[in-house]
Scaffold this active site. Structure first.
Site, PDB file in Angstrom:
ATOM      1  N   SER A  12       0.796  -1.230   0.000  1.00 42.13           N
ATOM      2  CA  SER A  12       0.000   0.000   0.000  1.00 42.13           C
ATOM      3  C   SER A  12       0.825   1.276   0.000  1.00 42.13           C
ATOM      4  CB  SER A  12      -0.935   0.028   1.207  1.00 42.13           C
ATOM      5  OG  SER A  12      -1.921  -0.962   1.075  1.00 42.13           O
TER       6      SER A  12
ATOM      7  N   LYS B 175       0.449   3.448  -2.933  1.00 37.87           N
ATOM      8  CA  LYS B 175      -0.694   4.348  -3.125  1.00 37.87           C
ATOM      9  C   LYS B 175      -0.291   5.822  -3.056  1.00 37.87           C
ATOM     10  CE  LYS B 175      -3.671   0.750  -1.300  1.00 37.87           C
ATOM     11  NZ  LYS B 175      -4.433   0.248  -0.123  1.00 37.87           N
TER      12      LYS B 175
ATOM     13  N   TYR C 230      -4.056  -2.598 -10.231  1.00 40.08           N
ATOM     14  CA  TYR C 230      -3.960  -2.376  -8.789  1.00 40.08           C
ATOM     15  C   TYR C 230      -3.128  -3.463  -8.101  1.00 40.08           C
ATOM     16  CZ  TYR C 230      -5.490  -2.030  -3.917  1.00 40.08           C
ATOM     17  OH  TYR C 230      -5.531  -1.938  -2.549  1.00 40.08           O
TER      18      TYR C 230
ATOM     19  N   TYR D  69      -4.806   3.815   7.766  1.00 37.44           N
ATOM     20  CA  TYR D  69      -6.166   3.313   7.959  1.00 37.44           C
ATOM     21  C   TYR D  69      -6.718   3.853   9.274  1.00 37.44           C
ATOM     22  CZ  TYR D  69      -4.305   0.230   4.401  1.00 37.44           C
ATOM     23  OH  TYR D  69      -3.706  -0.257   3.287  1.00 37.44           O
TER      24      TYR D  69
ATOM     25  N   VAL E 228       1.273  -3.606   3.938  1.00 34.86           N
ATOM     26  CA  VAL E 228       1.154  -4.874   4.642  1.00 34.86           C
ATOM     27  C   VAL E 228       2.418  -5.731   4.485  1.00 34.86           C
ATOM     28  CG1 VAL E 228       0.107  -6.257   2.822  1.00 34.86           C
ATOM     29  CG2 VAL E 228      -0.600  -6.617   5.180  1.00 34.86           C
TER      30      VAL E 228
END
Lengths: 315, 315, 315, 315
Positions: free
Chosen positions: A64, A67, A191, A243, A261
């Site tokens: 992630s 991103k 993705y 998050y 992760v």
């Protein structure tokens, strides 16, 4: 003020020695096989140098953390129109974001939750073939890190494609609201692959450097985004980068950051440094256990919190 | 870099002249009667001086800005045990926090949403009489602002007591989960009154000054909290200080801040300044319309965003 | 007590004449082209006869009414193990069921919401090819209606396959929780096709007859399910058969019923009759506007509510 | 068809002997002290007679069963205007209804969840003094049961008043939306007291008798409501009478019913009987454990399910 090189060396030594290493993610077999005893830290400075500690030559899956870079790329392509399809507020719920997607009619709360990152990927795809879009993302990271050895780990991507039902649900759900334009399988293909980009800590620190220096990478002199856009990406990282643990990260570390992760975290010290840490074991919230502790040590020792220096710094 | 005094004067002039003034809150009659044509800005600096513009002698109802100070006070009384009863994550939902309270068994997400601030007030009350607790809060603000003219507007408090059913629901709900210790009406009495504290922009800027300077008020030399606690309060302000508009405030202004429905915003520039703005008209999200714009101007002109200076600053 | 044939004729005449016809569903082009001026009612009785009114020869898309029959079929295949994967409580939320799916870890609340019906279809598929499973469902309806002219409208099914992103999201979401065994596209293929089954009102009334008569179809003498299972399916129809309008249908009509977006409703009068009504225009809740009114008239006139007869009935 | 008196005797004997007795509610000390070894069943018939088994002389706290009677009373006072303030759909969420209240702006989903029953009580209060309203409710139950020994257990009511924070939250929340007219403490005072009404099983069965017989109590000949209203109250009991276990109760028992945390259940067999069962121990869902089983036995043996008779019945 202590020497950065000493601080980095001490952190690397402490993290190598600690017995508490968290748990590696197992939902992707390839990530589950990573040795949890590894640790790396790399600090890219304003003069283009990088101070390193630990396993800085080892490639890891950035997951992630990618991103941050797809957001930067998509803002370059779509400009602020991007914000019509993705919000910039913390998701703030223990519950998975599909609840929020329903309440807000398919508009993800921010570009760093999965739904938001999928919507951002859809904007990068924008009618092109998946291969082209993916190539563009990879080249962007090679450009930012100034290193062509950055690559996509296809085994990791394939693993995610086999198991990514929740992301498939999110993408179809947004498609039903008209928030995703391209075919769902195209978007998810890109993705899953950009999450599978593999880098070293040194490469990752360098790639984030433009965010610390008003949009310009000091090592290469390349201007990536405007100073205002760099600030704004940092702001979104701070409020949304971890998050539902974003508040905790701000409270403890005090830097804009984005975790993955795979155990990587990219953190930005505006005006001073771009920091990459990597430790594969995760805490209960899914963020790198030792990575977070390492960053806490670093900001405390160096007085780098954006919320105010330490007493040491001013005296 | 422009002169601060010039920037403040320009902002005050622009804000006085703008026709778009937002809507004053009307659910409390006393707030509904405030003249929306007022505007004030006060910037308290490290040397103890205050740079001012607009109506800096006018008292206004600080409302939810008081939650920064009750949090500070409660942390002094209860220490980090406070975090057992209140979280520090953004609430991140358009839906009112009672949904979240139910899902998380009565623990409010952070100390700045109403439920969280009520739980904080309960900790300050801690078995004392409401009158005593309220006296302590008021004296704390007089101490921080170094000004005994700070007062509680009893008409505003009485108005809130007559209409505060939603807060009463929140407090009873938490009481049912054992998160509120004292009698609900005692807690709410103190809560409604501390929200009704009236100050001038100058007083408010001074009161926040310890947060900009590692816990020490430079004007008085008083040490209020440790440097670490000051940083952490700033972090919570940044991620949670504007309800579900916190991401937007971070994105646009780039400072820790806390808004109140009376039209005040307190913003902190770590290491540099504590800023109070006041403009009674609110935007759709319930935050001061011109207050937010004034702060955006200020950080842009002065290069004060915590997410990276402007090009001007470094050159 | 009035004569049923008179009541049916009166209802058919009234419904043909009413100007308020609701709105036909338009999200599927094939449904959007249906003439809203049609109406049919068919009442299958214990002696095997059918009392009819209106357009009882016209085929319509039964849509979600098919879920009663797939539930029956799946209970026959899986027995009460079915209830490990699907609940039997009303969904009771205006919000779409994906929120509920998340909170309850992929277990749909009941077999009549979309998620539940998809999970039921997965159990029927159970490792077979989609073509086989679909053939079995179609043959089951031909058997129940004792009429081989029941068919699948492939244009309707294809239309749903092109636009069913929300159902695709639900199926993938459940797959992520392990509640769906077969490949998502297989399950959805069967699901979209069984919703596209086309029948006449007469056929539909006959197909539901076993539910009114303790599991046995009086027209054919075939025993379909046990008396207990028939009662239990009726119970689920009553509490869950009209999505979030189930309470309203029970309140007004007082019969177990299941509606479909094509304008059909199947209602069961235990011990007496199986009733099919069809009127293509829908009300705001997505149920047949005139269909509901027709059933209200029928139960009121005949004293058929399961919640107590009319004064007329007992006197 | 077996004899009712035999069936009732068998059920009473079985329930007295079973070792599994559930758990008595302990949040109210008075309820926690009730002996879980008690059981009562009373079946009031169309001829005015009552068939009884077990401890039918013992008074118990009817708790939420009272909501059937306050709904009946409020419908008599307010007519169908009542439905402007309370819905009639199942709540259908494991989560407590305050979430739903927020989403639906203070309108409770149905009159049997706590919020809905509080809103109904507010309508009965309607400007009167709590004492008057409560007197009216008590007299109504004495009238329905034709027995003046029905009373209010003040110790139970006082206990609820001391601990009812969640109900206080609900009432204040609705008050904030304007759904509650009277002072919150007045409404809750009446609510807590009507839940504390104490009756015997025989009295309770008689009190529900009008719902089984088109609105008329056959024992007294009193007409209580119209036949249509009786049917409609039964419909709401069936879809909403057991909170989020309403689907389960319909599926297993097949009768309109309303349970209370004191261990009572009132169930209606339209056209035939009103049944009260009482067993203090509750199941995990908060409904009487043996009460539910006893009703399942009764409907199975007698063929009384409203969803279809047993094979025995018809042959």
């Amino acid at each position: 003020m202590p020497q950065l090189s000493d601080v980095v060396a001490e952190i690397a030594a402490e993290m190598a020695a600690r017995p508490d290493r968290g748990q590696v993610a197992t939902y992707i077999p390839e990530l589950g096989r990573v040795d949890p005893n590894q640790f790396a830290i790399a600090v890219a400075l304003a003069d283009g140098s990088v101070v390193e500690g630990g396993d800085c030559e080892t490639f890891f899956s950035i997951q992630s953390v990618s991103k941050v870079f797809t957001l930067t790329l998509a803002l370059g392509l779509a400009g602020d129109r991007l914000w019509n399809r993705v919000g910039r507020e913390p998701s703030g719920s223990r519950f998975n974001s599909i609840v929020q997607l329903e309440q807000e009619r398919g508009i993800p709360r921010n570009p760093f939750i999965n739904a938001g990152a999928i919507a951002v990927t859809d904007m990068i795809l924008s009618g092109h073939q998946p291969r082209e879009a993916l190539g563009e993302i990879l080249r962007f990271l090679q450009f930012l890190s100034n290193d062509d050895s950055v690559f996509i780990d296809k085994a990791v991507a394939a693993s995610e494609e086999r198991t990514g039902y929740n992301n498939r649900a999110l993408a179809n759900f947004m498609k039903g609201f008209g928030v995703v334009d391209n075919p769902v399988e195209f978007v998810l293909g890109v993705y899953f692959h950009h999450c599978a980009i593999a880098m070293t800590a040194r490469q990752l620190a360098r790639s984030g450097s433009f965010l610390a220096h008003q949009g310009r990478n000091p090592a290469t002199g390349h201007s990536v985004v405007t100073a205002e856009r760099a600030r704004r990406i940092n702001a979104v990282m701070l409020t949304c980068g971890h998050y539902d643990g974003s508040g905790e990260f701000a409270y403890r570390v005090g830097l804009p950051g984005k975790s993955g992760v795979g155990g990587a975290i990219l953190a930005i010290v505006p005006g001073k440094a771009s920091v990459a840490v990597w430790a594969p074991g995760l805490d209960a919230a899914g963020n790198s256990h030792l990575g977070r502790i390492a960053l806490e040590r670093l900001t405390a020792r160096m007085g780098w919190s954006i919320f105010g220096g330490s007493a040491a710094e001013t005296s």
